[in-house]
Design a protein around this motif. Structure first.
Motif, short mmCIF file in Angstrom:
data_model
loop_
_atom_site.label_atom_id
_atom_site.label_comp_id
_atom_site.label_asym_id
_atom_site.label_seq_id
_atom_site.Cartn_x
_atom_site.Cartn_y
_atom_site.Cartn_z
N ARG A 74 0.96 -1.14 0.07
CA ARG A 74 0.21 0.01 0.00
C ARG A 74 0.90 1.21 0.12
NH1 ARG A 74 -3.98 -2.25 4.57
NH2 ARG A 74 -5.51 -3.34 3.22
N LYS A 75 1.78 1.19 0.82
CA LYS A 75 2.66 2.31 1.02
C LYS A 75 3.34 2.91 -0.54
CE LYS A 75 7.07 4.09 3.18
NZ LYS A 75 7.58 4.53 1.78
N THR A 76 3.94 1.25 -1.27
CA THR A 76 4.46 1.79 -2.59
C THR A 76 3.43 2.19 -3.65
OG1 THR A 76 5.66 -0.21 -2.11
CG2 THR A 76 5.29 0.50 -4.59
N ILE A 77 2.10 2.14 -3.51
CA ILE A 77 0.76 2.47 -4.21
C ILE A 77 0.93 4.14 -4.01
CG2 ILE A 77 -1.47 2.70 -4.61
CD1 ILE A 77 -0.26 0.03 -5.76
N VAL A 78 1.04 4.49 -2.65
CA VAL A 78 0.96 6.16 -2.45
C VAL A 78 2.23 6.52 -3.06
CG1 VAL A 78 0.96 7.55 -0.47
CG2 VAL A 78 -0.32 5.58 -0.32
N ASP A 79 3.52 5.99 -2.77
CA ASP A 79 4.59 6.77 -3.53
C ASP A 79 4.50 6.94 -5.07
OD1 ASP A 79 6.02 6.50 -1.07
OD2 ASP A 79 6.94 4.86 -1.38
N LEU A 80 3.99 5.95 -5.65
CA LEU A 80 4.12 5.97 -7.23
C LEU A 80 3.01 6.97 -7.42
CD1 LEU A 80 3.61 2.25 -8.28
CD2 LEU A 80 5.28 3.74 -9.13
#
Length: 246
Positions: free
Chosen positions: A97-103
């Motif tokens: 989920r954090k990776t999605i936000v970073d993207l």
């Protein structure tokens, strides 16, 4: 006749680990997307988008935005699949989920850069020539100190260089009286009242400034004066509270 003895059957014991396959998928997802973002950041470290041609920068940005959007769509689908699974490792899911936000954050940043270059190359009729594009402030560790960045642009006709000087003043109050202080008197990075510039597409002026005691800043006034055949003037005033509200 003796009966032939059958070989004994062998059994292999395999440890049952619920959610292992889902956890492994989540971790692979995270590393794949992070690798893409790291690769992009490495490109920035080697020069970013500060190319000599704004057209090249614009094309690179469009390609990067499209690639990140594709990575984002794949990551979103993987995340949906993982959330539907059972016994998923919570830590791996949170990382995905954090990776999605970073993207999402990176895409917004790239779209902002893309808009910047498009405005330089294809401006409206009312915004051509020398422009004061932006002025930003970031508070330093010292509460009275700020890092600043001024961006000047030449919009529309970029075939030749534009040169001149730009002056920055901080307007505020001291002892309830209006006071105008030149950026040169607040920053060790600025030596003259007018900072010289020469560029085709844009130029950054960066440094740090420190406010004097008992001085309440209200506005920042920027006046850029182009010289020679492209003689023109661009002026813009920024509200101090708007610049420092974040």
């Amino acid at each position: 006749m003796s009966e032939q003895r059958k070989p004994a059957e062998e059994y292999v014991v395999i440890r049952h680990r619920p959610g292992y396959r889902l956890r492994r998928t989540a971790i692979l997802l995270v590393f794949t997307v992070v690798a893409a973002v790291v690769g992009y950041a490495a490109g920035l470290a080697q020069g970013g988008f500060r190319f000599s041609s704004a057209e090249e920068s614009n094309q690179v940005l469009e390609n990067e935005v499209e690639k990140l959007r594709d990575d984002y769509r794949k990551a979103r689908q993987q995340l949906i699949n993982l959330e539907r699974g059972q016994a998923i490792d919570e830590q791996a899911l949170n990382q995905a989920r954090k990776t999605i936000v970073d993207l999402e954050t990176r895409i917004v940043s790239l779209q902002s850069d893309l808009t910047f270059y498009k405005n330089i190359m294809a401006p409206s009729e009312t915004s051509k020539g020398l422009q004061v594009d932006s002025f930003s402030l970031v508070r330093a560790r010292n509460q009275d100190s700020y890092d600043f960045k001024l961006v000047l642009t030449q919009v529309g006709n970029n075939k030749s260089y534009i040169s001149g000087v730009v002056a920055v003043n901080v307007i505020g109050l001291r002892d309830e009286e209006k006071e105008v202080i030149a950026l040169r008197d607040l920053s060790e990075d600025i030596a003259d009242l007018g900072v010289k510039f020469r560029f085709r597409y844009f130029q950054d002026v960066e440094g740090s400034l420190k406010l004097p005691e008992q001085f309440e800043p209200l506005e920042i006034q920027v006046v850029a004066q182009a010289e020679g055949k492209k003689s023109s003037q661009a002026e813009r005033t920024f509200n101090w509270d708007d610049l420092t509200e974040n």
